[in-house]
Design a protein around this motif. Structure first.
Motif, PDB file in Angstrom:
ATOM      1  N   GLY A 345       0.835  -1.197   0.000  1.00 29.18           N
ATOM      2  CA  GLY A 345       0.000   0.000   0.000  1.00 29.18           C
ATOM      3  C   GLY A 345       0.867   1.243   0.000  1.00 29.18           C
ATOM      4  O   GLY A 345       2.081   1.162   0.196  1.00 29.18           O
ATOM      5  N   THR A 346       0.267   2.394  -0.212  1.00 30.00           N
ATOM      6  CA  THR A 346       1.051   3.612  -0.395  1.00 30.00           C
ATOM      7  C   THR A 346       0.755   4.693   0.633  1.00 30.00           C
ATOM      8  O   THR A 346       1.485   5.664   0.746  1.00 30.00           O
ATOM      9  CB  THR A 346       0.757   4.205  -1.786  1.00 30.00           C
ATOM     10  OG1 THR A 346      -0.685   4.259  -1.956  1.00 30.00           O
ATOM     11  CG2 THR A 346       1.364   3.346  -2.886  1.00 30.00           C
ATOM     12  N   GLU A 366     -10.994  -2.447   4.847  1.00 30.76           N
ATOM     13  CA  GLU A 366     -11.992  -1.393   5.075  1.00 30.76           C
ATOM     14  C   GLU A 366     -11.451  -0.031   4.638  1.00 30.76           C
ATOM     15  O   GLU A 366     -12.166   0.776   4.045  1.00 30.76           O
ATOM     16  CB  GLU A 366     -12.380  -1.374   6.558  1.00 30.76           C
ATOM     17  CG  GLU A 366     -13.560  -0.451   6.810  1.00 30.76           C
ATOM     18  CD  GLU A 366     -14.044  -0.452   8.264  1.00 30.76           C
ATOM     19  OE1 GLU A 366     -13.874  -1.498   8.941  1.00 30.76           O
ATOM     20  OE2 GLU A 366     -14.584   0.578   8.689  1.00 30.76           O
ATOM     21  N   LEU A 367     -10.165   0.198   4.918  1.00 29.10           N
ATOM     22  CA  LEU A 367      -9.563   1.477   4.548  1.00 29.10           C
ATOM     23  C   LEU A 367      -9.547   1.652   3.030  1.00 29.10           C
ATOM     24  O   LEU A 367      -9.740   2.769   2.514  1.00 29.10           O
ATOM     25  CB  LEU A 367      -8.130   1.574   5.105  1.00 29.10           C
ATOM     26  CG  LEU A 367      -8.035   1.748   6.627  1.00 29.10           C
ATOM     27  CD1 LEU A 367      -6.606   1.450   7.116  1.00 29.10           C
ATOM     28  CD2 LEU A 367      -8.454   3.159   7.046  1.00 29.10           C
ATOM     29  N   ALA A 368      -9.343   0.541   2.325  1.00 31.97           N
ATOM     30  CA  ALA A 368      -9.325   0.613   0.858  1.00 31.97           C
ATOM     31  C   ALA A 368     -10.657   1.149   0.341  1.00 31.97           C
ATOM     32  O   ALA A 368     -10.716   1.877  -0.656  1.00 31.97           O
ATOM     33  CB  ALA A 368      -9.029  -0.763   0.266  1.00 31.97           C
ATOM     34  N   GLY A 369     -11.715   0.813   1.071  1.00 33.29           N
ATOM     35  CA  GLY A 369     -13.045   1.267   0.683  1.00 33.29           C
ATOM     36  C   GLY A 369     -13.217   2.768   0.779  1.00 33.29           C
ATOM     37  O   GLY A 369     -14.118   3.341   0.147  1.00 33.29           O
ATOM     38  N   GLU A 373      -4.891   3.335   0.954  1.00 30.40           N
ATOM     39  CA  GLU A 373      -4.197   2.084   0.651  1.00 30.40           C
ATOM     40  C   GLU A 373      -3.171   1.799   1.759  1.00 30.40           C
ATOM     41  O   GLU A 373      -2.161   2.501   1.861  1.00 30.40           O
ATOM     42  CB  GLU A 373      -3.499   2.170  -0.714  1.00 30.40           C
ATOM     43  CG  GLU A 373      -4.460   2.133  -1.896  1.00 30.40           C
ATOM     44  CD  GLU A 373      -5.352   0.890  -1.902  1.00 30.40           C
ATOM     45  OE1 GLU A 373      -4.868  -0.204  -1.511  1.00 30.40           O
ATOM     46  OE2 GLU A 373      -6.549   1.002  -2.249  1.00 30.40           O
ATOM     47  N   ALA A 374      -3.456   0.822   2.566  1.00 29.71           N
ATOM     48  CA  ALA A 374      -2.565   0.515   3.694  1.00 29.71           C
ATOM     49  C   ALA A 374      -1.586  -0.588   3.317  1.00 29.71           C
ATOM     50  O   ALA A 374      -1.936  -1.531   2.606  1.00 29.71           O
ATOM     51  CB  ALA A 374      -3.390   0.090   4.900  1.00 29.71           C
ATOM     52  N   LYS A 464      -6.961   6.356   9.967  1.00 29.16           N
ATOM     53  CA  LYS A 464      -7.610   7.576   9.471  1.00 29.16           C
ATOM     54  C   LYS A 464      -7.009   8.812  10.137  1.00 29.16           C
ATOM     55  O   LYS A 464      -6.821   9.852   9.510  1.00 29.16           O
ATOM     56  CB  LYS A 464      -9.123   7.499   9.738  1.00 29.16           C
ATOM     57  CG  LYS A 464      -9.841   6.595   8.721  1.00 29.16           C
ATOM     58  CD  LYS A 464     -11.171   6.089   9.211  1.00 29.16           C
ATOM     59  CE  LYS A 464     -12.266   7.140   9.109  1.00 29.16           C
ATOM     60  NZ  LYS A 464     -13.584   6.543   9.534  1.00 29.16           N
ATOM     61  N   LYS A 465      -6.707   8.645  11.411  1.00 27.09           N
ATOM     62  CA  LYS A 465      -6.145   9.775  12.164  1.00 27.09           C
ATOM     63  C   LYS A 465      -4.777  10.196  11.592  1.00 27.09           C
ATOM     64  O   LYS A 465      -4.530  11.396  11.392  1.00 27.09           O
ATOM     65  CB  LYS A 465      -5.993   9.376  13.629  1.00 27.09           C
ATOM     66  CG  LYS A 465      -6.215  10.518  14.575  1.00 27.09           C
ATOM     67  CD  LYS A 465      -6.425   9.989  15.991  1.00 27.09           C
ATOM     68  CE  LYS A 465      -6.302  11.140  16.983  1.00 27.09           C
ATOM     69  NZ  LYS A 465      -6.343  10.650  18.359  1.00 27.09           N
ATOM     70  N   VAL A 466      -3.920   9.223  11.330  1.00 19.01           N
ATOM     71  CA  VAL A 466      -2.592   9.623  10.808  1.00 19.01           C
ATOM     72  C   VAL A 466      -2.694  10.107   9.366  1.00 19.01           C
ATOM     73  O   VAL A 466      -1.801  10.800   8.870  1.00 19.01           O
ATOM     74  CB  VAL A 466      -1.533   8.489  10.909  1.00 19.01           C
ATOM     75  CG1 VAL A 466      -1.221   8.163  12.352  1.00 19.01           C
ATOM     76  CG2 VAL A 466      -1.932   7.249  10.139  1.00 19.01           C
TER      77      VAL A 466
END
Lengths: 472, 337
Positions: A345-346, A366-369, A373-374, A464-466
């Motif tokens: 991920g980037t 979930e983050l990809a949604g 991109e983790a 999400k915070k970072v």
């Protein structure tokens, strides 16, 4: 003539009172005779003669205060008929910095020669180099077999026991009961009770016995029913297993594996639910592994059993029954000290180990949604720690969330965050964040247990915070 | 000791000690005593630091037991270990240089007084945690059994260690599995400053194995011949596969627990009484003279020879350089590649 010097009662003593002489000039003394008493503010001690001879002169009067350590307090002349050995105790002023010179007789020569080829380089300020460590390349068309983690561990033990007669398994219920968590199923039948040994419930004792057996040339696998019980044995894991190679100048290797489930199980309360990653990760002289899936469990356990050092192998009870693909190749051994990038991920780096990898992967999904991109790094090995892979990732993503099941205080996440700040400070776009267990003993009640343990949602929120995205 | 009494011996039966053996025991005990006195002196000069536990007074125990061991038998003990190392055949130079923390020491200065080892002499430490050597030694015995050898492990520990829980965990497994281990309890009457009567509900420590079915006996630990006789029986038993045995050696240490012990917990008269009436070296000396095995001149020669070894080791321990700074980073892990 031999000088008798003011002795030190302790390494910190600089001066003392010569309280009393128990001999007088002209007295004959022999080694062990008490000749004087000295006092400090803390203690009184007797001074014994070390050499034989006649007290020719008392240089310091009884009752004198502030006599400096190593000052001459008396003189001794050798008796006429006593043969005078050449170096006869001519007391020299204490010199701590002896001049370097050729060593005529070095007892540790053999051990030294053995180790010359592989001196460790000072790694303190360097990024731990995992260069050159690679997972084995799998042959083309390799097939995979769905295997539960517990069976992958069993296969690893069985393969290594077939390979090396010195390897044996000991612990509570590993034999007839087939393992409290069924990891050792079938091993007693194949290897017999000489090599699969049921112990009494006596962790401190059998951990020590295992270390002694390793000193004696065997390759023990010591199973703890859970690492919670290994707290009774931690003295032998650290003081006897981890430190002895160093204290012996390289003579006493201790090839042993301490393994068993670590971390939270389910609804078993505080004493049966603790993550010891940081505890063992802290100790030089140990290797510490915490695999996530079945293939890593197998490949790393085989590596651990072959390793000439003490290895703490942290499994996870809640992962034992989970099935993963394990490559069907002969002798699948993985390198110790190399992290695995589980998802590329980037935008943010998620670092996890053991069961937390699952939550990190779920969070990444979930983050990809929502367009983040983790990159998910599975540490696999906590000591040595593959900081290099983590730092390279952060240089790309500029953000990191460290996830662990244990408490955050002095934890694995703290170590990784510090390494990132030290080595990739200029690349960071946000302070590193940690996701960890709440700072309380693990509660029993279902709702409180849920609140205490970290989960995928906690990781999503931290990511999400970072990334400076709106959080819930 | 120092290559003088070592060497291959015929395995069983253990013979009655001959004149040369007796003289050897005398010399070995004297070497330990003079070595320890010198160590105490070097400590006083600031050349040895940290903790330094002297063995003076207890020499008959280790010399008597070691006299019946074979080269492949293992030895493990606690932190009062200088005497054991010398008796196991390790060099005075190597031990003394470890005490001064120098490159010529057995661990190149990285272990110190309480942590010394010699793979070559099957001396497995030197352990600083009270009682740790008991399960460790039991594990060495386990390895003998596993490998099918008839080697025996001697695990020495003190009256203080005999109250540690792990000792009994080890006793249980050793007896359950009939492991070839002999537990030698060196009861010197004081665990640091606490007398055995103040620390132990059962002061007859040889009985401590009863609930594990480990037999034991009390031995006069100041009489090297009594020690040897008892050890021969216990070791043979373990070698024959009949399991562990406990030998409680009643002994006495003349010096404090460590160098910084003011020894206020016992009277000078008590120490003096043992020195005058039960000293292991003096008692054997008298036997040697009474039997006309030696003359006063012979003894003087032995004394001079021992002193020479000790002075030489003290000199070596001061001349040997401190370890190279690079040693800081070696021996943390064995590199497998």
């Amino acid at each position: 003539m031999t000088d008798i010097l003011m002795p030190a009662l302790s390494p910190t003593m600089e001066e003392g009172k010569l309280a009393k002489w128990l001999v007088k000039e002209g007295d004959t003394v022999k080694p062990g005779d008490v000749i004087a008493e000295i006092e400090t503010d803390k203690a009184t001690m007797e001074v014994e003669a070390v050499d034989e001879g006649v007290i020719s002169k008392l240089m310091v009067e009884a009752g004198t205060e502030g006599v400096k350590v190593n000052a001459i307090i008396a003189q001794l002349s050798a008796e006429g008929e006593a043969p005078k050995p050449k170096a006869n105790g001519k007391a020299k002023a204490a010199k701590v910095d002896a001049p370097p010179q050729a060593v005529a007789e070095t007892p540790a020569v053999e051990a030294k020669a053995k180790n010359d080829g592989h001196r460790l380089r000072a790694p303190e300020q360097k990024v731990a180099a995992a260069e050159g460590l690679h997972d084995p390349t799998l042959p083309e068309g390799v097939t995979y077999k769905k295997t539960a983690v517990r069976d992958a561990l069993r296969d690893a033990i069985a393969e290594e026991m077939r390979r090396d007669e010195r390897v044996f398994l000991m612990g509570e219920e590993v034999g007839q009961y087939q393992g409290a968590y069924k990891v050792s199923r079938g091993l007693l039948e194949e290897f017999g009770d000489r090599r699969v040994i049921d112990t009494p419930i006596t962790e401190y004792g059998f951990a020590g016995l295992g270390v002694g057996a390793a000193f004696g040339g065997l390759r023990p696998i010591v199973e703890f029913m859970t690492f919670n019980f290994a707290m009774q044995a931690i003295d032998h894991i650290i003081n006897s297993a981890a430190k002895t190679l160093y204290m012996s100048g390289g003579q006493m290797g201790c090839p042993i594996v301490f393994r068993g489930p670590n971390g939270a199980a389910s609804r078993v309360g505080a004493q049966h639910s603790q993550d010891y990653s940081a505890w063992y990760g802290h100790v030089p002289g140990l290797k510490v592994l915490a695999p996530y899936d079945a293939a890593d469990a197998k490949g790393l356990l085989k590596a651990a059993i072959r390793d000439p050092n003490p290895v703490v192998f942290l499994e996870h009870e809640l992962m034992y029954g989970v099935e993963f693909d394990v490559p069907e190749v002969e002798d699948f051994v993985l390198p110790i000290g190399k992290a695995r990038i589980r998802r590329e991920g980037t935008d943010v780096t998620l670092v996890a180990h053991s069961r937390m990898v699952k939550f990190a992967l779920d969070a990444a999904e979930e983050l990809a949604g929502i367009g983040i991109e983790a990159e998910v790094i599975d540490l696999r090995s906590l000591r040595p720690l593959d900081t290099e892979t983590v730092i390279e990732s952060v240089k790309k993503t500029n953000r990191i969330v460290c996830c662990e099941e244990g408490w955050r205080f002095f934890g694995v996440g703290a170590e990784i965050a510090a390494a990132v700040v030290e080595h990739a400070f200029d690349y960071l776009d946000a302070p590193p964040l940690r996701v960890a267990q709440k700072d309380v003993p693990l509660p029993y009640a279902a709702n409180l247990e849920r609140l205490s343990l970290p989960n995928a949602q906690d990781i999503v929120e931290a990511a999400k915070k970072v990334c400076y995205r709106e959080t819930e | 000791m120092a290559g003088k009494t070592g060497g291959a011996k015929v395995r069983k039966p253990v013979s009655e000690p001959q004149k040369a053996d007796l003289i050897g025991f005398y010399r070995d005990m004297l070497l330990i005593r003079r070595f320890e006195e010198k160590a105490g002196q070097l400590y006083g000069m600031g050349l040895i630091a940290g903790f330094c536990h002297l063995y003076i007074g207890q020499e008959a125990v280790v010399v008597g037991v070691q006299s019946i061991l074979e080269p492949d038998d293992q030895v493990i003990t606690g932190y009062r270990d200088h005497g054991h190392m010398l008796a196991a055949g390790m060099t005075s130079r190597g031990v003394m240089a470890e005490l001064t923390g120098r490159e010529g020491g057995y661990a190149r200065g990285k272990g110190g007084s309480m942590h010394m080892f010699s793979r070559e002499k099957n001396f497995f430490g030197g352990h600083g945690i009270v009682g740790a050597q008991v399960p460790l030694g039991t594990g060495l015995a386990f390895s003998n059994r596993y490998k099918g050898t008839d080697a025996v492990c001697i695990a020495y520990f003190g009256d203080g260690a005999s109250n540690q829980g792990q000792v009994y965990e080890a006793f249980n497994m050793a007896s359950l599995w009939k492991l070839p281990v002999v537990y030698v309890i060196e009861n010197n009457q004081y665990a640091m400053g606490t007398s055995i009567a103040r620390a132990s509900a059962e002061t007859e420590l040889f009985k401590r194995g009863i609930s594990f079915e480990i037999p034991g006996e009390e031995v006069d630990g100041m009489d090297v011949l009594a020690v040897r006789k008892a050890a021969a029986k216990a070791v043979q038993r373990a070698r024959d596969g009949d399991g562990p045995y406990i030998l409680e050696m009643k002994t006495y240490r003349y010096r404090g627990h460590s160098m910084s012990d003011p020894a206020k917990y016992r009277t000078r008269e008590e120490v003096q009484d043992v020195r005058e009436h039960r000293d292991p070296i003096e008692m054997l000396k008298k036997k040697l003279l009474d039997a006309k095995h030696v003359t006063e001149d012979d003894l003087k020669k032995i004394e001079a020879e021992v002193r020479e070894i000790v002075n030489d080791s003290a000199q070596f321990a001061q001349d040997s350089p401190e370890p190279d700074p690079a040693e800081l980073w070696t021996d943390v892990l064995v590199e497998s590649r």
